[in-house]
Design an enzyme around this catalytic site. Sequence first.
Site, PDB file in Angstrom:
ATOM      1  CE1 TYR A   1      -6.419  -7.802  -6.791  1.00  0.00           C
ATOM      2  CE2 TYR A   1      -6.588  -8.866  -4.647  1.00  0.00           C
ATOM      3  CZ  TYR A   1      -6.376  -7.745  -5.403  1.00  0.00           C
ATOM      4  OH  TYR A   1      -6.124  -6.545  -4.793  1.00  0.00           O
TER       5      TYR A   1
ATOM      6  CG  HIS B   1      -4.848   0.333  -3.829  1.00  0.00           C
ATOM      7  ND1 HIS B   1      -4.225   0.237  -2.603  1.00  0.00           N
ATOM      8  CD2 HIS B   1      -5.862  -0.568  -3.786  1.00  0.00           C
ATOM      9  CE1 HIS B   1      -4.837  -0.653  -1.847  1.00  0.00           C
ATOM     10  NE2 HIS B   1      -5.834  -1.164  -2.538  1.00  0.00           N
TER      11      HIS B   1
ATOM     12  CE  LYS C   1      -7.944  -1.109   5.437  1.00  0.00           C
ATOM     13  NZ  LYS C   1      -8.500  -1.193   4.078  1.00  0.00           N
TER      14      LYS C   1
ATOM     15  CG  HIS D   1      -6.484  -8.978   1.721  1.00  0.00           C
ATOM     16  ND1 HIS D   1      -6.627  -9.409   0.422  1.00  0.00           N
ATOM     17  CD2 HIS D   1      -6.265  -7.634   1.642  1.00  0.00           C
ATOM     18  CE1 HIS D   1      -6.510  -8.383  -0.402  1.00  0.00           C
ATOM     19  NE2 HIS D   1      -6.293  -7.303   0.307  1.00  0.00           N
TER      20      HIS D   1
ATOM     21  NE  ARG E   1      -2.941  -3.727  -1.189  1.00  0.00           N
ATOM     22  CZ  ARG E   1      -2.508  -4.513  -0.198  1.00  0.00           C
ATOM     23  NH1 ARG E   1      -1.216  -4.724  -0.047  1.00  0.00           N
ATOM     24  NH2 ARG E   1      -3.371  -5.061   0.638  1.00  0.00           N
TER      25      ARG E   1
ATOM     26  NE  ARG F   1      -3.658  -2.101   2.779  1.00  0.00           N
ATOM     27  CZ  ARG F   1      -3.455  -3.215   3.475  1.00  0.00           C
ATOM     28  NH1 ARG F   1      -2.304  -3.396   4.122  1.00  0.00           N
ATOM     29  NH2 ARG F   1      -4.395  -4.151   3.558  1.00  0.00           N
TER      30      ARG F   1
END
Length: 274
Positions: free
Chosen positions: A257, A222, A158, A248, A225, A133
Amino acid sequence: MKYSEIFKQKMEIARYGNSTIKSYTAALSIFFKENNQFLVTDINEKIIEAYLVKIIREKKISAAYQKHLIASLKLFYKMVFNRLLNIDDLFPKRTEHKLPKYLAKDEVKKILSVVTNLKHKAILSALYGCGLRLSELINLKIEDVDSKNEVINIRNAKGKKDRQVMLPKSLLPLLRSYFKTYLPKIYLFEGQSQEQYSPRSVQAILKQAAVIAKIGKVVSPHILRHSFATHLLENGTDIRYIQKLLGHNNLNTTQIYTHITDVAKSKVLSPLDF
Protein backbone atom coordinates in the site's frame (compact mmCIF):
# COMPACT_ATOMS: atom_id res chain seq x y z
CA MET A 1 -18.03 -41.98 -0.50
CA LYS A 2 -16.87 -39.74 -3.35
CA TYR A 3 -13.23 -38.67 -3.51
CA SER A 4 -14.26 -35.04 -3.10
CA GLU A 5 -16.11 -35.87 0.14
CA ILE A 6 -13.12 -37.82 1.45
CA PHE A 7 -10.85 -34.88 0.65
CA LYS A 8 -13.21 -32.40 2.30
CA GLN A 9 -13.47 -34.57 5.41
CA LYS A 10 -9.69 -34.92 5.70
CA MET A 11 -9.20 -31.16 5.33
CA GLU A 12 -11.79 -30.56 8.04
CA ILE A 13 -9.95 -32.96 10.35
CA ALA A 14 -6.69 -31.15 9.55
CA ARG A 15 -8.47 -27.90 10.54
CA TYR A 16 -8.23 -26.12 7.20
CA GLY A 17 -10.39 -22.99 7.00
CA ASN A 18 -13.81 -23.11 5.34
CA SER A 19 -12.73 -20.74 2.57
CA THR A 20 -9.67 -22.91 1.80
CA ILE A 21 -11.80 -26.06 1.72
CA LYS A 22 -14.30 -24.44 -0.63
CA SER A 23 -11.69 -22.96 -2.98
CA TYR A 24 -9.61 -26.17 -3.14
CA THR A 25 -12.62 -28.40 -3.84
CA ALA A 26 -13.92 -25.93 -6.44
CA ALA A 27 -10.56 -25.86 -8.28
CA LEU A 28 -10.39 -29.66 -8.26
CA SER A 29 -13.98 -29.97 -9.47
CA ILE A 30 -13.15 -27.90 -12.55
CA PHE A 31 -9.92 -29.81 -13.14
CA PHE A 32 -11.53 -33.27 -12.99
CA LYS A 33 -14.52 -32.15 -15.07
CA GLU A 34 -12.22 -30.90 -17.84
CA ASN A 35 -10.11 -34.06 -17.65
CA ASN A 36 -12.96 -36.56 -17.31
CA GLN A 37 -11.48 -38.78 -20.01
CA PHE A 38 -9.06 -39.98 -17.31
CA LEU A 39 -9.81 -41.85 -14.13
CA VAL A 40 -8.96 -39.89 -10.98
CA THR A 41 -6.46 -42.61 -10.09
CA ASP A 42 -4.77 -42.33 -13.50
CA ILE A 43 -3.99 -38.62 -13.32
CA ASN A 44 -0.23 -38.06 -13.46
CA GLU A 45 2.32 -35.27 -13.81
CA LYS A 46 2.20 -35.25 -17.62
CA ILE A 47 -1.58 -34.87 -17.71
CA ILE A 48 -1.42 -32.01 -15.22
CA GLU A 49 1.35 -30.28 -17.16
CA ALA A 50 -0.54 -30.59 -20.46
CA TYR A 51 -3.68 -29.17 -18.84
CA LEU A 52 -1.77 -26.22 -17.39
CA VAL A 53 -0.24 -25.38 -20.75
CA LYS A 54 -3.70 -25.46 -22.29
CA ILE A 55 -5.40 -23.14 -19.80
CA ILE A 56 -2.42 -20.76 -19.69
CA ARG A 57 -2.59 -20.38 -23.48
CA GLU A 58 -6.35 -20.48 -23.97
CA LYS A 59 -7.78 -19.03 -20.76
CA LYS A 60 -4.84 -16.78 -19.80
CA ILE A 61 -5.10 -17.90 -16.16
CA SER A 62 -3.23 -15.87 -13.57
CA ALA A 63 -0.09 -17.05 -11.79
CA ALA A 64 -2.10 -17.01 -8.56
CA TYR A 65 -4.69 -19.45 -9.95
CA GLN A 66 -1.91 -21.65 -11.31
CA LYS A 67 -0.32 -21.86 -7.84
CA HIS A 68 -3.72 -22.50 -6.27
CA LEU A 69 -4.56 -25.37 -8.62
CA ILE A 70 -1.17 -27.06 -8.20
CA ALA A 71 -1.41 -26.78 -4.41
CA SER A 72 -4.94 -28.25 -4.52
CA LEU A 73 -3.84 -31.22 -6.60
CA LYS A 74 -0.78 -31.91 -4.43
CA LEU A 75 -2.83 -31.87 -1.24
CA PHE A 76 -5.66 -33.96 -2.74
CA TYR A 77 -3.43 -36.83 -3.88
CA LYS A 78 -1.40 -36.72 -0.67
CA MET A 79 -4.48 -36.86 1.59
CA VAL A 80 -6.72 -39.19 -0.40
CA PHE A 81 -4.21 -41.57 -2.00
CA ASN A 82 -1.07 -40.98 0.11
CA ARG A 83 0.68 -40.18 -3.18
CA LEU A 84 3.22 -37.41 -3.65
CA LEU A 85 2.89 -35.67 -7.01
CA ASN A 86 6.18 -34.42 -8.42
CA ILE A 87 4.81 -31.12 -9.75
CA ASP A 88 6.74 -28.48 -7.84
CA ASP A 89 8.43 -27.49 -11.10
CA LEU A 90 5.02 -26.42 -12.42
CA PHE A 91 4.67 -23.60 -9.89
CA PRO A 92 5.17 -20.20 -11.61
CA LYS A 93 8.72 -18.94 -11.18
CA ARG A 94 7.82 -15.27 -11.43
CA THR A 95 5.53 -13.65 -8.93
CA GLU A 96 3.07 -11.09 -10.19
CA HIS A 97 3.37 -7.78 -8.36
CA LYS A 98 0.16 -5.88 -8.93
CA LEU A 99 -0.77 -2.75 -7.06
CA PRO A 100 -4.03 -3.18 -5.15
CA LYS A 101 -7.06 -1.51 -6.67
CA TYR A 102 -8.81 0.96 -4.41
CA LEU A 103 -11.36 3.75 -4.38
CA ALA A 104 -10.75 7.40 -3.61
CA LYS A 105 -12.32 8.74 -0.41
CA ASP A 106 -14.97 10.70 -2.29
CA GLU A 107 -15.90 7.57 -4.27
CA VAL A 108 -16.49 5.60 -1.07
CA LYS A 109 -18.52 8.51 0.27
CA LYS A 110 -20.69 8.52 -2.88
CA ILE A 111 -21.34 4.78 -2.62
CA LEU A 112 -22.38 4.98 1.03
CA SER A 113 -24.54 8.04 0.40
CA VAL A 114 -26.74 6.35 -2.22
CA VAL A 115 -27.58 3.33 -0.05
CA THR A 116 -30.99 3.85 1.55
CA ASN A 117 -31.61 0.40 3.03
CA LEU A 118 -30.48 0.45 6.68
CA LYS A 119 -29.06 -3.09 6.71
CA HIS A 120 -27.23 -2.57 3.42
CA LYS A 121 -25.72 0.70 4.64
CA ALA A 122 -24.56 -0.98 7.88
CA ILE A 123 -22.98 -3.85 5.92
CA LEU A 124 -21.02 -1.63 3.52
CA SER A 125 -20.02 0.80 6.29
CA ALA A 126 -18.68 -2.08 8.39
CA LEU A 127 -16.75 -3.53 5.44
CA TYR A 128 -15.00 -0.25 4.69
CA GLY A 129 -14.87 1.25 8.17
CA CYS A 130 -13.23 -1.81 9.74
CA GLY A 131 -11.23 -3.12 6.75
CA LEU A 132 -12.92 -6.51 6.92
CA ARG A 133 -12.67 -9.42 4.56
CA LEU A 134 -16.05 -10.54 3.22
CA SER A 135 -15.81 -13.85 5.10
CA GLU A 136 -15.05 -11.96 8.33
CA LEU A 137 -18.10 -9.74 7.90
CA ILE A 138 -20.59 -12.55 7.40
CA ASN A 139 -19.10 -14.55 10.30
CA LEU A 140 -19.49 -11.69 12.78
CA LYS A 141 -21.71 -12.54 15.72
CA ILE A 142 -23.60 -10.05 17.86
CA GLU A 143 -21.31 -10.60 20.86
CA ASP A 144 -18.26 -9.76 18.72
CA VAL A 145 -19.24 -6.08 18.80
CA ASP A 146 -17.76 -4.56 21.96
CA SER A 147 -19.30 -1.09 22.09
CA LYS A 148 -17.88 -0.36 25.55
CA ASN A 149 -14.27 -0.70 24.37
CA GLU A 150 -15.08 0.48 20.83
CA VAL A 151 -13.68 -2.63 19.15
CA ILE A 152 -14.95 -5.49 17.02
CA ASN A 153 -13.52 -8.96 17.68
CA ILE A 154 -12.68 -10.92 14.56
CA ARG A 155 -12.59 -14.59 15.51
CA ASN A 156 -10.98 -17.49 13.71
CA ALA A 157 -10.09 -15.37 10.69
CA LYS A 158 -7.61 -16.26 7.94
CA GLY A 159 -4.82 -18.38 9.37
CA LYS A 160 -7.05 -19.39 12.32
CA LYS A 161 -6.21 -16.12 14.08
CA ASP A 162 -8.27 -13.80 16.24
CA ARG A 163 -7.76 -10.05 16.15
CA GLN A 164 -9.45 -6.80 17.06
CA VAL A 165 -10.34 -3.88 14.82
CA MET A 166 -11.66 -0.47 15.73
CA LEU A 167 -15.38 0.16 16.01
CA PRO A 168 -15.75 3.53 14.26
CA LYS A 169 -17.70 6.09 16.27
CA SER A 170 -19.84 6.85 13.23
CA LEU A 171 -20.63 3.15 12.71
CA LEU A 172 -21.92 2.46 16.23
CA PRO A 173 -25.20 4.47 16.01
CA LEU A 174 -25.82 2.96 12.56
CA LEU A 175 -25.39 -0.56 13.95
CA ARG A 176 -27.69 0.24 16.89
CA SER A 177 -30.43 1.51 14.56
CA TYR A 178 -30.01 -1.54 12.36
CA PHE A 179 -30.14 -3.88 15.37
CA LYS A 180 -33.35 -2.36 16.72
CA THR A 181 -35.01 -2.59 13.31
CA TYR A 182 -33.92 -6.08 12.19
CA LEU A 183 -33.38 -7.84 15.57
CA PRO A 184 -30.72 -10.36 14.48
CA LYS A 185 -30.45 -13.40 16.77
CA ILE A 186 -26.97 -14.91 16.31
CA TYR A 187 -25.02 -13.34 13.50
CA LEU A 188 -24.70 -9.59 13.28
CA PHE A 189 -25.94 -9.68 9.70
CA GLU A 190 -28.50 -12.36 8.97
CA GLY A 191 -30.46 -13.32 5.90
CA GLN A 192 -33.69 -15.23 5.89
CA SER A 193 -34.40 -17.80 8.62
CA GLN A 194 -31.64 -16.33 10.82
CA GLU A 195 -28.93 -17.70 8.54
CA GLN A 196 -25.64 -15.98 7.79
CA TYR A 197 -25.91 -13.25 5.19
CA SER A 198 -24.97 -14.51 1.75
CA PRO A 199 -21.58 -13.40 0.33
CA ARG A 200 -23.20 -12.98 -3.09
CA SER A 201 -25.84 -10.70 -1.61
CA VAL A 202 -23.13 -8.46 -0.14
CA GLN A 203 -21.37 -8.33 -3.51
CA ALA A 204 -24.66 -7.50 -5.25
CA ILE A 205 -25.45 -4.71 -2.77
CA LEU A 206 -22.06 -3.09 -3.35
CA LYS A 207 -22.20 -3.51 -7.12
CA GLN A 208 -25.65 -1.92 -7.30
CA ALA A 209 -24.58 0.99 -5.07
CA ALA A 210 -21.52 1.61 -7.26
CA VAL A 211 -23.72 1.72 -10.36
CA ILE A 212 -26.16 4.18 -8.76
CA ALA A 213 -23.23 6.31 -7.55
CA LYS A 214 -21.84 6.24 -11.11
CA ILE A 215 -18.46 4.81 -10.08
CA GLY A 216 -16.85 3.74 -13.32
CA LYS A 217 -14.66 1.06 -11.73
CA VAL A 218 -14.95 -2.59 -10.84
CA VAL A 219 -15.93 -2.54 -7.16
CA SER A 220 -15.80 -5.49 -4.75
CA PRO A 221 -15.76 -6.00 -0.97
CA HIS A 222 -12.01 -6.58 -1.10
CA ILE A 223 -11.49 -3.28 -2.91
CA LEU A 224 -13.20 -1.60 0.06
CA ARG A 225 -10.62 -3.34 2.29
CA HIS A 226 -7.81 -2.03 0.05
CA SER A 227 -9.36 1.42 0.27
CA PHE A 228 -9.46 1.22 4.07
CA ALA A 229 -5.71 0.48 4.23
CA THR A 230 -4.78 3.08 1.61
CA HIS A 231 -6.80 5.85 3.27
CA LEU A 232 -5.28 5.07 6.68
CA LEU A 233 -1.79 5.36 5.18
CA GLU A 234 -2.70 8.61 3.46
CA ASN A 235 -3.84 9.88 6.84
CA GLY A 236 -0.43 9.11 8.38
CA THR A 237 -1.29 5.93 10.30
CA ASP A 238 1.73 3.78 11.20
CA ILE A 239 1.98 0.85 8.79
CA ARG A 240 2.60 -1.63 11.62
CA TYR A 241 -0.74 -0.66 13.13
CA ILE A 242 -2.42 -1.14 9.74
CA GLN A 243 -0.76 -4.56 9.51
CA LYS A 244 -2.44 -5.60 12.77
CA LEU A 245 -5.81 -4.22 11.72
CA LEU A 246 -5.68 -6.14 8.43
CA GLY A 247 -4.45 -9.34 10.10
CA HIS A 248 -1.35 -9.68 7.92
CA ASN A 249 1.34 -12.07 9.14
CA ASN A 250 4.09 -10.34 7.21
CA LEU A 251 4.70 -6.60 7.06
CA ASN A 252 5.76 -7.02 3.41
CA THR A 253 2.14 -7.85 2.57
CA THR A 254 1.04 -4.51 3.99
CA GLN A 255 3.95 -2.62 2.44
CA ILE A 256 2.36 -2.82 -1.01
CA TYR A 257 0.00 0.00 0.00
CA THR A 258 2.96 2.33 0.50
CA HIS A 259 3.67 2.18 -3.24
CA ILE A 260 0.34 3.85 -3.86
CA THR A 261 0.58 6.52 -1.19
CA ASP A 262 4.24 7.33 -1.85
CA VAL A 263 3.45 8.26 -5.44
CA ALA A 264 0.32 10.17 -4.42
CA LYS A 265 2.16 12.18 -1.76
CA SER A 266 5.37 12.79 -3.66
CA LYS A 267 6.12 16.34 -4.78
CA VAL A 268 8.08 15.20 -7.80
CA LEU A 269 6.73 16.87 -10.93
CA SER A 270 6.29 15.12 -14.22
CA PRO A 271 8.35 16.67 -17.04
CA LEU A 272 5.00 17.34 -18.69
CA ASP A 273 4.37 19.94 -15.96
CA PHE A 274 7.72 21.69 -16.32
